[in-house]
Design a protein around this motif. Structure first.
Motif, PDB file in Angstrom:
ATOM      1  N   ALA A 330       1.052  -1.005   0.275  1.00  0.00           N
ATOM      2  CA  ALA A 330       0.008  -0.132   0.047  1.00  0.00           C
ATOM      3  C   ALA A 330       0.468   1.279  -0.050  1.00  0.00           C
ATOM      4  N   ALA A 331       1.751   1.616   0.816  1.00  0.00           N
ATOM      5  CA  ALA A 331       3.152   2.212   0.298  1.00  0.00           C
ATOM      6  C   ALA A 331       3.261   3.082  -0.340  1.00  0.00           C
ATOM      7  N   ILE A 332       3.780   1.759  -0.994  1.00  0.00           N
ATOM      8  CA  ILE A 332       4.809   1.649  -2.666  1.00  0.00           C
ATOM      9  C   ILE A 332       3.197   2.099  -3.716  1.00  0.00           C
ATOM     10  N   ARG A 333       2.151   2.139  -3.184  1.00  0.00           N
ATOM     11  CA  ARG A 333       1.268   2.047  -4.382  1.00  0.00           C
ATOM     12  C   ARG A 333       0.710   3.416  -4.152  1.00  0.00           C
ATOM     13  N   ALA A 334       0.727   4.015  -3.563  1.00  0.00           N
ATOM     14  CA  ALA A 334       0.707   5.516  -2.410  1.00  0.00           C
ATOM     15  C   ALA A 334       1.546   6.491  -2.934  1.00  0.00           C
ATOM     16  N   THR A 335       2.656   6.054  -2.426  1.00  0.00           N
ATOM     17  CA  THR A 335       4.302   6.770  -3.256  1.00  0.00           C
ATOM     18  C   THR A 335       4.183   7.279  -4.574  1.00  0.00           C
ATOM     19  N   GLY A 336       4.456   6.195  -5.451  1.00  0.00           N
ATOM     20  CA  GLY A 336       3.793   5.766  -6.872  1.00  0.00           C
ATOM     21  C   GLY A 336       5.826   5.145  -7.431  1.00  0.00           C
ATOM     22  N   THR A 337       5.698   4.542  -6.534  1.00  0.00           N
ATOM     23  CA  THR A 337       7.183   3.872  -6.504  1.00  0.00           C
ATOM     24  C   THR A 337       7.997   2.317  -7.308  1.00  0.00           C
ATOM     25  N   ALA A 338       6.443   2.111  -7.398  1.00  0.00           N
ATOM     26  CA  ALA A 338       7.321   0.960  -8.270  1.00  0.00           C
ATOM     27  C   ALA A 338       7.511   0.341  -9.110  1.00  0.00           C
ATOM     28  N   THR A 339       8.199   1.790 -10.427  1.00  0.00           N
ATOM     29  CA  THR A 339       8.936   1.804 -10.946  1.00  0.00           C
ATOM     30  C   THR A 339      10.781   1.497 -10.335  1.00  0.00           C
ATOM     31  N   LEU A 340      10.927   1.542  -9.552  1.00  0.00           N
ATOM     32  CA  LEU A 340      12.042   1.491  -8.251  1.00  0.00           C
ATOM     33  C   LEU A 340      11.899  -0.132  -8.482  1.00  0.00           C
ATOM     34  N   LEU A 341      11.190  -0.827  -8.022  1.00  0.00           N
ATOM     35  CA  LEU A 341      11.502  -2.701  -7.590  1.00  0.00           C
ATOM     36  C   LEU A 341      11.497  -3.070  -9.608  1.00  0.00           C
ATOM     37  N   TRP A 392      10.859   2.120   8.758  1.00  0.00           N
ATOM     38  CA  TRP A 392      10.558   1.546   6.827  1.00  0.00           C
ATOM     39  C   TRP A 392       9.830   2.889   6.577  1.00  0.00           C
ATOM     40  N   ALA A 393       8.800   2.786   6.819  1.00  0.00           N
ATOM     41  CA  ALA A 393       8.064   4.382   6.506  1.00  0.00           C
ATOM     42  C   ALA A 393       9.054   5.549   6.364  1.00  0.00           C
ATOM     43  N   THR A 422      -3.068  13.327  12.166  1.00  0.00           N
ATOM     44  CA  THR A 422      -2.264  12.689  10.868  1.00  0.00           C
ATOM     45  C   THR A 422      -2.165  13.869   9.934  1.00  0.00           C
ATOM     46  N   ARG A 423      -3.687  14.633   9.915  1.00  0.00           N
ATOM     47  CA  ARG A 423      -3.305  16.210   8.718  1.00  0.00           C
ATOM     48  C   ARG A 423      -2.700  16.609   9.237  1.00  0.00           C
ATOM     49  N   PHE A 424      -2.875  17.189  10.220  1.00  0.00           N
ATOM     50  CA  PHE A 424      -1.720  18.324  11.287  1.00  0.00           C
ATOM     51  C   PHE A 424      -0.927  17.768  11.464  1.00  0.00           C
ATOM     52  N   ALA A 425       0.080  16.485  11.740  1.00  0.00           N
ATOM     53  CA  ALA A 425       1.512  15.923  11.744  1.00  0.00           C
ATOM     54  C   ALA A 425       1.778  16.193  10.291  1.00  0.00           C
ATOM     55  N   ALA A 433       9.677  14.978   2.878  1.00  0.00           N
ATOM     56  CA  ALA A 433       9.934  13.345   3.123  1.00  0.00           C
ATOM     57  C   ALA A 433       9.274  13.353   4.276  1.00  0.00           C
ATOM     58  N   ALA A 434       9.820  13.835   5.340  1.00  0.00           N
ATOM     59  CA  ALA A 434       9.168  13.607   7.044  1.00  0.00           C
ATOM     60  C   ALA A 434       7.714  13.832   7.107  1.00  0.00           C
ATOM     61  N   GLY A 435       7.230  14.252   6.780  1.00  0.00           N
ATOM     62  CA  GLY A 435       5.462  14.424   6.501  1.00  0.00           C
ATOM     63  C   GLY A 435       4.651  13.177   5.818  1.00  0.00           C
ATOM     64  N   VAL A 436       5.359  13.366   4.695  1.00  0.00           N
ATOM     65  CA  VAL A 436       4.802  11.566   3.870  1.00  0.00           C
ATOM     66  C   VAL A 436       5.277  10.299   4.789  1.00  0.00           C
ATOM     67  N   GLY A 437       6.284  10.425   5.088  1.00  0.00           N
ATOM     68  CA  GLY A 437       6.922   9.090   6.113  1.00  0.00           C
ATOM     69  C   GLY A 437       5.378   9.290   7.680  1.00  0.00           C
ATOM     70  N   LEU A 438       5.152   9.951   7.786  1.00  0.00           N
ATOM     71  CA  LEU A 438       4.397  10.005   9.098  1.00  0.00           C
ATOM     72  C   LEU A 438       3.464   9.911   8.603  1.00  0.00           C
ATOM     73  N   VAL A 439       3.156   9.843   6.961  1.00  0.00           N
ATOM     74  CA  VAL A 439       1.809   9.304   6.915  1.00  0.00           C
ATOM     75  C   VAL A 439       1.562   8.098   6.760  1.00  0.00           C
ATOM     76  N   LEU A 440       2.485   7.973   6.390  1.00  0.00           N
ATOM     77  CA  LEU A 440       2.960   6.199   6.416  1.00  0.00           C
ATOM     78  C   LEU A 440       2.701   5.224   6.984  1.00  0.00           C
ATOM     79  N   ALA A 441       3.523   6.369   8.384  1.00  0.00           N
ATOM     80  CA  ALA A 441       3.491   6.106   9.889  1.00  0.00           C
ATOM     81  C   ALA A 441       2.526   5.816  10.847  1.00  0.00           C
ATOM     82  N   ALA A 442       1.302   6.914  10.120  1.00  0.00           N
ATOM     83  CA  ALA A 442       0.378   7.206  10.697  1.00  0.00           C
ATOM     84  C   ALA A 442      -0.459   5.733  12.163  1.00  0.00           C
ATOM     85  N   PRO A 443      -1.188   5.249  12.844  1.00  0.00           N
ATOM     86  CA  PRO A 443      -2.127   4.784  12.925  1.00  0.00           C
ATOM     87  C   PRO A 443      -3.234   4.073  11.812  1.00  0.00           C
TER      88      PRO A 443
END
Length: 448
Positions: A330-341, A392-393, A422-425, A433-443
């Protein structure tokens, strides 16, 4: 909210450039169509992997007389090891780019139901081939067809030690070959009726005798060996199968009856509902699925439809915890990084996803037992597992180029499920990068 739940609870998550399914009809319609991901991101089946194993074995034998073959042997062995990481990368790529996420999730569910652990011998770097041909083609078919395909596959026969099981009255058995009950026991306890169903040790024994003769040839292909098969009829759950001329059709007959058994319908329906909807699914949902199973002879799309038709399937509460494979995909899908794999070397795939998934508690294709992966949240919400997810996030957030604005990414990844914290974070993060990471790490992102 319904499209978001369809994508997150029943699919592989939200994506920046792929519209979520509108609801149950979209999920089922996609599943009823062709398997596009198997064409776009193809993987080899069992036979080519067995050919690779045979070549490695040939080179190993040849090395005894000709040490000049060492480089060729190392190349073949390294190619085999790379297959494991290629399988993982392809699995994540499919999940990241598909418009049919329900299919990918079902493949993962059924792979866990008919669990096999990657290991040594014929199961070294080959289990992906079992998934491709014994599981994936059947997720939209009948349970009976999948049951026959999985139980009789050489990978399962190896995993549960069926390949050497000889009936005590068979020619091989009379010369000292022993009978193994592992496959028969797991078919009844895990794959069909379920633990606690009304069957006895005698049923296990009789089914084990009926299954003798199911084995493989020297190159790892399925084979029925008559001189290992127990002669005579066997009685399983009060019904007689087989006779003086043993045949694999006798095993098909008992598997078909087990697939249609009411206890199987209850056990597997509840397991589906528990996996997708709740650790404690509503009894009426399971009852509706069980009734459809009986009316449709185990037509799986009809059973899925009954699950999706229940209001609890669309409850806004995210009660299930994403398992590590689900979370990483889900994280790879949300960040659009599948081509890197797709372009990554095996060492990078190992470092980026394989080793982190193992630290999260779910090494790829290596469930701890024939029972598969645990479903309850407590199995995945552990200090070490959560710490590994957070680490990892934060690393995964640095991979997109350009890194998205976290204020927009929170909607890309979570839609209306994003909470105010999560929106505030995301808004207050010191950099993108920190903001995207916080979203991926969110509950909210850990749940579905």
């Amino acid at each position: 909210m319904i499209p978001t739940l369809a994508a997150i609870r029943f699919g592989t998550g939200l994506a920046p450039d792929i519209a979520p399914p509108a609801g149950a009809d979209d999920l089922l319609q996609a599943l009823s169509g062709p398997d596009q991901m198997a064409l776009i991101v193809p993987l080899p089946g069992w036979a080519p992997r067995m050919a690779d194993l045979q070549e490695i074995a040939r080179l190993r034998r040849a090395l005894r007389d000709d040490r000049s073959l060492m480089d060729e042997f190392d190349t073949a062995r390294q190619g085999m090891n790379r297959a494991y990481y290629r399988d993982l990368a392809a699995t994540l790529q499919r999940a990241a780019i598909t418009r049919d996420g329900f299919r990918e999730r079902l493949v993962w569910f059924w792979t866990g139901h008919f669990a096999i652990t990657e290991g040594a011998g014929f199961l070294r770097r080959t289990v992906g081939g079992y998934v491709e041909e014994a599981i994936r083609p059947h997720v939209g078919g009948t349970f009976a067809s999948m049951l026959r395909s999985a139980v009789k596959h050489p990978a399962m026969l190896n995993f549960l030690d069926q390949v050497r099981s000889a009936g005590p009255g068979s020619p091989r058995g009379r010369r000292g070959g022993g009978m193994n009950e592992n496959l028969a026991r797991e078919v009844l306890e895990l794959h069909t009726l379920g633990a606690g169903a009304k069957y006895t040790q005698t049923d296990v024994r009789q089914l084990a005798e009926l299954m003798t003769g199911l084995t493989q040839d020297r190159v790892g292909a399925f084979k029925f060996q008559p001189n290992m098969a127990e002669p005579g009829a066997e009685t399983v759950l009060g019904r007689s199968y087989g006779g003086d001329d043993p045949s694999p059709r006798d095993v098909d007959a008992v598997l078909d009856d087990l697939a249609a058994h009411p206890a199987t319908a209850r056990h597997v329906s509840r397991k589906l509902a528990r996996h997708f909807v709740s650790d404690a699914p509503p009894p009426e949902m399971v009852r509706a699925m069980t009734e459809v199973w009986a009316r449709s002879d185990g037509d799986l799309i009809a059973v899925y439809a009954a699950m999706l038709d229940h209001p609890a399937a669309w409850a806004a509460d995210l009660s299930k915890v994403r398992q590590p494979l689900d979370f990483v995909a889900a994280a790879i899908r949300a960040t659009g990084t599948a081509t890197l794999l797709g372009a990554a070397a095996p060492a990078d795939i190992r470092r980026r996803v394989a080793d982190p998934m193992a630290r999260m508690g779910q090494p790829f294709l290596r469930p701890p037992s024939p029972d598969g992966w645990r479903e309850d949240a407590r199995a995945w919400v552990t200090p070490q597992g959560l710490a590994s997810r957070l680490d990892w996030a934060m690393d995964a957030a640095r991979l997109p180029d350009p890194i998205p604005d976290p204020r927009a990414f929170v909607d890309t990844a979570l839609g209306p499920l994003a909470g105010s914290r999560t929106r505030f974070a995301a808004q207050a993060a010191e950099d993108r990068a920190a903001g995207v990471g916080l979203v991926l790490a969110a509950p909210e992102f850990q749940r579905r």
